[in-house]
Design a protein around this motif. Sequence first.
Motif, PDB file in Angstrom:
ATOM      1  N   GLU A 743     -17.098  63.775 177.492  1.00 48.08           N
ATOM      2  CA  GLU A 743     -17.941  64.979 176.500  1.00 48.08           C
ATOM      3  C   GLU A 743     -17.300  66.101 177.635  1.00 48.08           C
ATOM      4  OE1 GLU A 743     -21.019  66.984 173.293  1.00 48.08           O
ATOM      5  OE2 GLU A 743     -21.131  64.893 174.471  1.00 48.08           O
ATOM      6  N   PRO A 744     -16.616  66.835 177.275  1.00 48.52           N
ATOM      7  CA  PRO A 744     -15.836  67.861 178.048  1.00 48.52           C
ATOM      8  C   PRO A 744     -16.931  69.241 177.815  1.00 48.52           C
ATOM      9  CG  PRO A 744     -14.094  66.753 176.843  1.00 48.52           C
ATOM     10  CD  PRO A 744     -15.321  66.519 176.275  1.00 48.52           C
ATOM     11  N   PHE A 745     -17.120  69.007 179.464  1.00 48.04           N
ATOM     12  CA  PHE A 745     -18.281  70.755 179.579  1.00 48.04           C
ATOM     13  C   PHE A 745     -19.529  69.674 179.486  1.00 48.04           C
ATOM     14  CE2 PHE A 745     -14.727  73.207 177.504  1.00 48.04           C
ATOM     15  CZ  PHE A 745     -14.000  74.099 178.611  1.00 48.04           C
ATOM     16  N   HIS A 746     -19.641  69.160 179.381  1.00 50.94           N
ATOM     17  CA  HIS A 746     -20.985  68.215 179.440  1.00 50.94           C
ATOM     18  C   HIS A 746     -21.370  67.539 180.215  1.00 50.94           C
ATOM     19  CE1 HIS A 746     -21.039  70.689 175.404  1.00 50.94           C
ATOM     20  NE2 HIS A 746     -22.264  70.551 175.739  1.00 50.94           N
ATOM     21  N   GLY A 747     -20.481  66.582 180.242  1.00 51.49           N
ATOM     22  CA  GLY A 747     -20.825  65.122 181.582  1.00 51.49           C
ATOM     23  C   GLY A 747     -20.185  63.696 180.373  1.00 51.49           C
ATOM     24  N   VAL A 748     -20.723  62.829 180.479  1.00 43.91           N
ATOM     25  CA  VAL A 748     -21.383  61.418 180.102  1.00 43.91           C
ATOM     26  C   VAL A 748     -21.952  60.547 179.533  1.00 43.91           C
ATOM     27  CG1 VAL A 748     -20.266  59.082 180.972  1.00 43.91           C
ATOM     28  CG2 VAL A 748     -19.102  61.359 182.086  1.00 43.91           C
ATOM     29  N   ARG A 749     -21.851  60.689 178.115  1.00 40.86           N
ATOM     30  CA  ARG A 749     -22.848  60.203 177.796  1.00 40.86           C
ATOM     31  C   ARG A 749     -22.588  58.733 177.324  1.00 40.86           C
ATOM     32  NH1 ARG A 749     -25.458  63.595 174.364  1.00 40.86           N
ATOM     33  NH2 ARG A 749     -24.564  66.157 174.206  1.00 40.86           N
ATOM     34  N   GLU A 761     -27.221  55.868 171.923  1.00 39.76           N
ATOM     35  CA  GLU A 761     -27.316  56.504 173.112  1.00 39.76           C
ATOM     36  C   GLU A 761     -28.421  56.343 174.185  1.00 39.76           C
ATOM     37  OE1 GLU A 761     -25.720  61.083 174.627  1.00 39.76           O
ATOM     38  OE2 GLU A 761     -26.427  60.664 172.725  1.00 39.76           O
ATOM     39  N   VAL A 762     -28.424  56.295 175.492  1.00 41.88           N
ATOM     40  CA  VAL A 762     -29.429  55.376 175.938  1.00 41.88           C
ATOM     41  C   VAL A 762     -29.548  56.975 177.031  1.00 41.88           C
ATOM     42  CG1 VAL A 762     -29.598  52.632 175.364  1.00 41.88           C
ATOM     43  CG2 VAL A 762     -28.281  54.675 177.438  1.00 41.88           C
ATOM     44  N   TRP A 763     -27.779  56.933 177.630  1.00 36.10           N
ATOM     45  CA  TRP A 763     -28.174  57.823 178.795  1.00 36.10           C
ATOM     46  C   TRP A 763     -27.209  59.300 178.348  1.00 36.10           C
ATOM     47  CZ3 TRP A 763     -32.325  59.670 181.751  1.00 36.10           C
ATOM     48  CH2 TRP A 763     -32.408  60.635 182.824  1.00 36.10           C
ATOM     49  N   PHE A 764     -27.554  60.449 179.048  1.00 36.63           N
ATOM     50  CA  PHE A 764     -26.469  61.611 179.782  1.00 36.63           C
ATOM     51  C   PHE A 764     -26.368  62.218 181.095  1.00 36.63           C
ATOM     52  CE2 PHE A 764     -25.336  65.735 179.470  1.00 36.63           C
ATOM     53  CZ  PHE A 764     -24.135  65.885 179.214  1.00 36.63           C
ATOM     54  N   TYR A 765     -25.053  61.714 182.111  1.00 36.16           N
ATOM     55  CA  TYR A 765     -25.094  61.692 183.302  1.00 36.16           C
ATOM     56  C   TYR A 765     -24.343  63.413 183.083  1.00 36.16           C
ATOM     57  CZ  TYR A 765     -22.055  61.687 187.150  1.00 36.16           C
ATOM     58  OH  TYR A 765     -21.495  61.998 188.251  1.00 36.16           O
ATOM     59  N   TYR A 766     -25.143  64.273 183.531  1.00 34.93           N
ATOM     60  CA  TYR A 766     -24.521  65.661 183.455  1.00 34.93           C
ATOM     61  C   TYR A 766     -23.586  66.242 184.535  1.00 34.93           C
ATOM     62  CZ  TYR A 766     -23.913  70.804 184.269  1.00 34.93           C
ATOM     63  OH  TYR A 766     -23.704  72.292 184.686  1.00 34.93           O
ATOM     64  N   THR A 767     -22.334  66.711 184.029  1.00 38.13           N
ATOM     65  CA  THR A 767     -21.503  66.533 185.814  1.00 38.13           C
ATOM     66  C   THR A 767     -20.998  68.379 185.102  1.00 38.13           C
ATOM     67  OG1 THR A 767     -19.728  66.411 184.061  1.00 38.13           O
ATOM     68  CG2 THR A 767     -20.527  64.740 185.326  1.00 38.13           C
ATOM     69  N   PRO A 768     -20.701  69.040 186.646  1.00 39.73           N
ATOM     70  CA  PRO A 768     -20.576  70.416 186.096  1.00 39.73           C
ATOM     71  C   PRO A 768     -19.438  70.657 185.545  1.00 39.73           C
ATOM     72  CG  PRO A 768     -20.769  69.532 188.592  1.00 39.73           C
ATOM     73  CD  PRO A 768     -20.728  68.343 188.130  1.00 39.73           C
ATOM     74  N   GLY A 769     -18.321  69.584 185.857  1.00 41.58           N
ATOM     75  CA  GLY A 769     -16.851  70.847 184.733  1.00 41.58           C
ATOM     76  C   GLY A 769     -16.800  70.443 183.627  1.00 41.58           C
TER      77      GLY A 769
END
Length: 968
Positions: A743-749, A761-769
């Motif tokens: 998911e752009p600007f957020h990370g990986v769901r 949905e069990v987790w959200f992996y935040y990425t900075p880009g």
Amino acid sequence: MKTQHLPWLVCFSVLLFAGASAAPPPSYQDHALFLPQMFQRFSRNPQFVGHLGGEMNTVAISGTLAFMGMGAYLTVIDVSIPLSPTQIGHIMPSSGLVQDIALVGEYAYVASAGAGLYVISISDATAPVVVGHAPGGAVNVTVVGDYAYVAAGGDGLRVISVANPTAPVEVGFYDTPGNANGVAVAGQYAYVTAEREGFRILSIADPTAPLEIGSMFPRGDAHGVAVAGEYAYVASGYGGLSIISIANPAAPYQVGFCDTPRFAWSVALAGEYAYVADSFSMLRVISIANPTAPVEVGSVVTPDGTKDVVMAGAYAYVASRHGGLSVVSTADPAAPAEIGFLRAPEMAQDLVVAGPNLYVATGWLSNLKVISVAHPAAPREIGAISIRAVGVALAEPYLYATTGDLEVIAIANPAIPEGIGVYNTPGDTTNVAVAGDLVFLADGFNGLEIVRFPGDSTGQDSSDSNLLSLAAADLKAAVATKAADTAQEPGSRLFMPAISQRFTRNPQFVGHLGDNIDTVTISHTLAYVNMGRHLAVLDVSNPVNPVLVGQTAPFPDNVQDVAVAGEYAYVLLNHLYQNGSLRVISVADPTSPVEIASYDIPTGVFAVVVAGQYAYVATDDLYVISIADPSTPTGIGFVALRYAEDVAVGGSYAYVTDRDGLHIFSIVNPSAPTQVGFYATRGGASSVAIAGTYAYVTDVGAYSALRVISIADPTRPVQIGYCDAFWYTTRLTLTEGYAYVAEPFHGVRVFSISNPAAPTEVWFYYTPGYSRNVTVAGEYVYVGDGPEGLRIASLANPALPVEVGVYDPFSYATDVVVVGEYAYVVGDGMHVISIANPRTPVEVGSYSAVRSVSAVAIAGQYAYLTTLWPTGLSVISIADPAAPVAVGFCETPIYGSDVAVAGDYVFVADGTYGVRVISVANPAAPVEVGFYDTYAAVNVAVEGNLIFVADEKNGLLVLRFDGDWNAE
């Protein structure tokens, strides 16, 4: 008050840096009216010596002397020999551009933009002196008797008494509509042009109370004006030349006109002819023998930006904003001919010094100039080449110029520079450094590009360690946005691919580092990612420390997607989402990937998947391409869709998402795909992945969701589960029991799909880009995170990804300096790049506590950076290149665009706050010790004991220090 301008409009001036025993600051007559009081704080301020160039808007003639506005300078030119005009004097009355000049007796009356009317004594033409000043608006001026009539833009018409030239004083004014930009006086009337508000006639019977009595609107806007007898001749912009009857001043009307091809700026009269300065590069001669039927009888090409013309005897003197002074013989009005000229660049963005010559990049609106500074007080142009350059570097006998791309110029004869090679860069190159036969390019959002010149056809690295020695001077340019209207000019980005074919000695690609990583594909222990317009191969056998092992030369377009099968990578290139191509890259040797074939696609491309002997490409439609022979890809099948975005293959079916939903095609016969099933999603289906008898589809927009669709019967797909969770997605990938959605600007769901009917949905992996792409291989998930590089997370617990590794090449480069085996690249911070192997440059250290770095200079164990945040000069220790450390900082008024080091001094080009002189005798405590206030300093370079500063409008400032460069 000065305003900030784009850092690519420059001309030339000359200065002397006198050292500790410097003379006092310049006097009122020298030019310092506009200098701030802080000037007096310092004792080591540079002093003015000479000047050449600037924005050239006006010219006036008195006998054998021409008086010309060059930037903010009034420049005196000897034209006693028309074939060879020679500059003999100059003065800068203020920081405002000289807009107009009127000559009366021993005085020049100068309209200075934003600064007012200056009265300058020219009794000694070699040393003009300011004797009087009337502040206020000033665009055009005419002097009659004891009064100067000043067209003052938005301030209307000003009447200034000059009965005492040393004490001019405003005695009257009239607030004309619009912007008053031209004035002529005849008898008791002033004839004023006011652009869109037309032509105005004012009674000046009482100069203290001018009064409008008549007006009219000529064709086009009203600019320059000349009056003769019962007619006024108005340069009407795109309307050409308008002739207006003024027999009755209360009722002027147009009696004739003559269209000109370009933009009529000004007009001068001589006998039965009107001479029109018709920008961009023509002087038009128009017969006005019959004012009701004027007709063009002759013309002559003049330098670009023709702005003003004045007549004297059998000559027309033409001021061209971008080119200087032209002397045109009008002995035969039907065949005017340029017989003499004084060329002077209006603009400059970068410069490099070689002996007595300067090579000056003059930006997107002019040519690259060669300027002799053998006599610093009288610089002169001796050569030029028709390229639009913004940056230059020197490694004799070659000059390397950045034009958005790279051009190589032979300068064996400086008077006749010759283009011999071109390299088309993926980004927008603005800066260049040279070390041996390697050329390092700061390529904007493409990062660092490394090429070799002369071209090495074998492509083998040189083992000569001298390749990595420091090129002499690091000379920079501020980043600029290229003007669209010059895109087809020689030297521009769109022009380069065509002209590159003219040369046989084009630089060859060596290596690259930087730019966004948007897509990633894993094959065994190798990750194939885009790095801007390159395909890069990373060794991820140790996910904690990915290593670049190889990369392609830059592609002509952006990389959209990559698929890998066996010894080949299939790369989709997208050109503005209008058309694209599939490139076949041999990766048999991952350290040297090589393109072997391509297949053009006439629409925008989005995704590619390879199954067996076929590549399936989601474009606006679906293309099936045979890759049975990878060296000859062949289109064999096609299906029209509505903006297809993704494709997946499972068994004998292809699953394609588009704005309508999920399409299922039988590909038993790949040359004739047949739709057998369809499921309409509520939003726009963006991505798809297949696992067993289920298709997992991300739906975007108002109805965004992860949808689980049963494809047990491909002819009747049925949704069995969904989970609302996000707004927009780009890719999804599956592993046992889980779906990972980028998911752009957020990370990986992360979704549990152990029960396909109830995804959760069990987790959200935040990425900075900008997480554009995600894929899973083994125990790791790989995310193409745009400007934040490649992110690698462990799936030891698939429901809880934990980031373990990052490969994050910098995404923006504004400047580069090479010292030994390291390239120092700045942009968003400073990056230290090992170039021991130029084909696979490796970042070994960085300093990120500063932002928006425009320039870098290296001296000894220190890097000197000009930074926006914090604003000033940052001193960074690079004693250990792997661990740069800030040791000192000196604040400057604004964001410096360039920096140079000489001994214990750093010189910062600090825009509208001029050139700042900073002592770094103690690098931990840098301190400002002097400055010179310029219109807008954008570049600085050092050669021997001379410091050259390029100023946005006024020039090359030559500073000299005749003592010890070490501070006391």
